[in-house]
Scaffold this motif. Structure first.
Motif, short mmCIF file in Angstrom:
data_model
loop_
_atom_site.label_atom_id
_atom_site.label_comp_id
_atom_site.label_asym_id
_atom_site.label_seq_id
_atom_site.Cartn_x
_atom_site.Cartn_y
_atom_site.Cartn_z
N ARG A 1 -4.57 -32.85 -10.02
CA ARG A 1 -3.74 -33.33 -11.12
C ARG A 1 -2.35 -32.69 -11.03
NH1 ARG A 1 -5.43 -32.04 -17.12
NH2 ARG A 1 -3.86 -30.42 -17.00
N THR A 2 -1.32 -33.50 -11.17
CA THR A 2 0.04 -32.98 -11.16
C THR A 2 0.21 -32.02 -12.32
OG1 THR A 2 0.81 -35.09 -10.26
CG2 THR A 2 2.48 -33.62 -11.17
N GLY A 3 0.66 -30.83 -12.03
CA GLY A 3 0.83 -29.81 -13.07
C GLY A 3 -0.41 -28.98 -13.30
N GLY A 4 -1.54 -29.39 -12.75
CA GLY A 4 -2.78 -28.62 -12.83
C GLY A 4 -3.19 -28.24 -14.24
N CYS A 5 -3.81 -27.07 -14.37
CA CYS A 5 -4.29 -26.57 -15.65
C CYS A 5 -4.23 -25.04 -15.61
CB CYS A 5 -5.73 -27.04 -15.92
SG CYS A 5 -6.99 -26.31 -14.85
N PRO A 6 -4.46 -24.37 -16.73
CA PRO A 6 -4.41 -22.90 -16.72
C PRO A 6 -5.45 -22.25 -15.78
CG PRO A 6 -4.32 -23.71 -18.97
CD PRO A 6 -4.61 -24.90 -18.09
N LYS A 7 -6.60 -22.91 -15.57
CA LYS A 7 -7.64 -22.34 -14.70
C LYS A 7 -7.21 -22.24 -13.23
CE LYS A 7 -11.68 -23.38 -17.44
NZ LYS A 7 -13.00 -23.97 -17.48
N CYS A 8 -6.36 -23.17 -12.80
CA CYS A 8 -5.93 -23.17 -11.40
C CYS A 8 -4.49 -22.69 -11.23
CB CYS A 8 -6.11 -24.56 -10.79
SG CYS A 8 -5.13 -25.86 -11.56
N GLY A 9 -3.92 -22.15 -12.28
CA GLY A 9 -2.54 -21.69 -12.19
C GLY A 9 -1.54 -22.83 -12.12
N HIS A 10 -1.94 -23.98 -12.63
CA HIS A 10 -1.07 -25.17 -12.72
C HIS A 10 -0.66 -25.75 -11.37
CE1 HIS A 10 -0.89 -24.63 -17.03
NE2 HIS A 10 -0.62 -23.35 -16.82
N ASN A 11 -1.53 -25.60 -10.35
CA ASN A 11 -1.20 -26.24 -9.07
C ASN A 11 -2.24 -27.25 -8.61
OD1 ASN A 11 -3.26 -24.78 -7.87
ND2 ASN A 11 -1.90 -23.33 -6.85
N GLY A 12 -3.37 -27.40 -9.32
CA GLY A 12 -4.36 -28.41 -8.99
C GLY A 12 -5.41 -27.98 -7.98
N TYR A 13 -5.25 -26.80 -7.40
CA TYR A 13 -6.21 -26.29 -6.42
C TYR A 13 -6.67 -24.90 -6.82
CZ TYR A 13 -4.69 -30.09 -3.40
OH TYR A 13 -4.41 -31.33 -2.88
N MET B 1 -9.61 -24.90 3.97
CA MET B 1 -8.93 -25.95 3.24
C MET B 1 -8.96 -25.59 1.75
SD MET B 1 -10.04 -29.86 4.15
CE MET B 1 -11.44 -30.00 3.11
N ARG B 2 -7.94 -25.95 1.01
CA ARG B 2 -7.94 -25.65 -0.43
C ARG B 2 -8.95 -26.52 -1.16
NH1 ARG B 2 -1.93 -26.35 -2.36
NH2 ARG B 2 -2.25 -28.26 -1.19
N ARG B 3 -9.63 -25.93 -2.16
CA ARG B 3 -10.54 -26.66 -3.04
C ARG B 3 -9.73 -27.29 -4.16
NH1 ARG B 3 -16.11 -25.39 -3.21
NH2 ARG B 3 -16.67 -23.74 -1.77
N VAL B 4 -10.07 -28.50 -4.53
CA VAL B 4 -9.43 -29.12 -5.68
C VAL B 4 -10.04 -28.50 -6.94
CG1 VAL B 4 -11.04 -31.07 -5.84
CG2 VAL B 4 -8.72 -31.34 -6.68
N CYS B 5 -9.23 -28.25 -7.95
CA CYS B 5 -9.70 -27.59 -9.18
C CYS B 5 -10.72 -28.50 -9.89
CB CYS B 5 -8.51 -27.31 -10.10
SG CYS B 5 -9.00 -26.59 -11.68
N PRO B 6 -11.95 -28.03 -10.09
CA PRO B 6 -12.95 -28.87 -10.75
C PRO B 6 -12.65 -29.14 -12.23
CG PRO B 6 -13.83 -26.68 -10.31
CD PRO B 6 -12.47 -26.73 -9.69
N ALA B 7 -11.81 -28.30 -12.84
CA ALA B 7 -11.51 -28.47 -14.26
C ALA B 7 -10.48 -29.58 -14.52
CB ALA B 7 -11.00 -27.15 -14.84
#
Length: 139
Positions: free
Chosen positions: A57-69, A21-27
Motif C-alpha cells: 500500500r502506498t504510504g504503508g501503515c505504522p506497523k511497517c514504518g509507512h513503506n508497505g514492506y 526479498m522484502r516481505r509485503v506488510c500483512p497489515a
C-alpha cells in the motif's frame, strides 16, 4: 582458474543459490488481479496460474514504518547434479545449456521460487522482479 571440467563435474553434488526479498506488510497489503505483463510472467513461472496477488500500500501503515514492506524472506534455487549435467560440464557447455538441463531435471529457479512467494502473498511481483529477472524460455 585452470581447473579441468571433469574435476568440477565429479565433485559437485548440489549447487544452492539464495537471495533475500522484502516481505509485503500483512497489515496493509492490497490485493489485486494482475493484468498484462505481470499476469503473463506469473503464468509462465507457475504453470499457467492466474489469481489474486498483493502489492504494498502506498504510504504503508505504522506497523511497517509507512513503506508497505516488513521483514525479509529467502528465495532459493537448488541444482542437483545428474549424469546429463556431468556430461555437459565435461564438454564445457554454455551456462544457458546447463541451466536448461537442470530445469528439465526438476530444478526450481530463483525466479520460480520468487513467483511462488508472490502467489502465497508473502511478497509482491514488483519486489520479485527487482530481485531476479524472469527465466529464459525452455525451448
Amino acid at each position: 582458474m585452470g581447473v579441468e571440467p571433469f574435476m568440477i563435474s565429479a565433485s559437485i553434488l548440489v549447487v544452492c543459490a539464495q537471495r533475500l526479498m522484502r516481505r509485503v506488510c500483512p497489515a496493509c497489503r492490497v490485493s489485486y488481479m494482475p493484468e498484462g505483463n505481470e499476469a503473463e510472467i506469473l503464468a509462465r513461472a507457475i504453470d499457467g496460474w492466474h489469481g489474486e496477488v498483493f502489492r504494498a500500500r502506498t504510504g504503508g501503515c505504522p506497523k511497517c514504518g509507512h513503506n508497505g514492506y516488513k521483514g525479509r524472506v529467502g528465495i532459493h534455487e537448488l541444482m542437483l547434479n545428474c549424469d546429463e549435467l556431468t556430461r555437459a560440464i565435461n564438454v564445457k557447455a554454455e551456462t544457458a545449456t546447463l541451466k536448461r538441463i537442470a530445469m528439465s531435471t526438476g530444478m526450481k529457479t530463483l525466479h520460480q521460487d520468487s513467483m511462488l512467494k508472490v502467489k502465497e502473498g508473502v511478497s509482491t511481483v514488483l519486489e520479485a522482479l527487482s530481485n531476479v529477472p524472469p527465466d529464459m524460455s525452455m525451448t
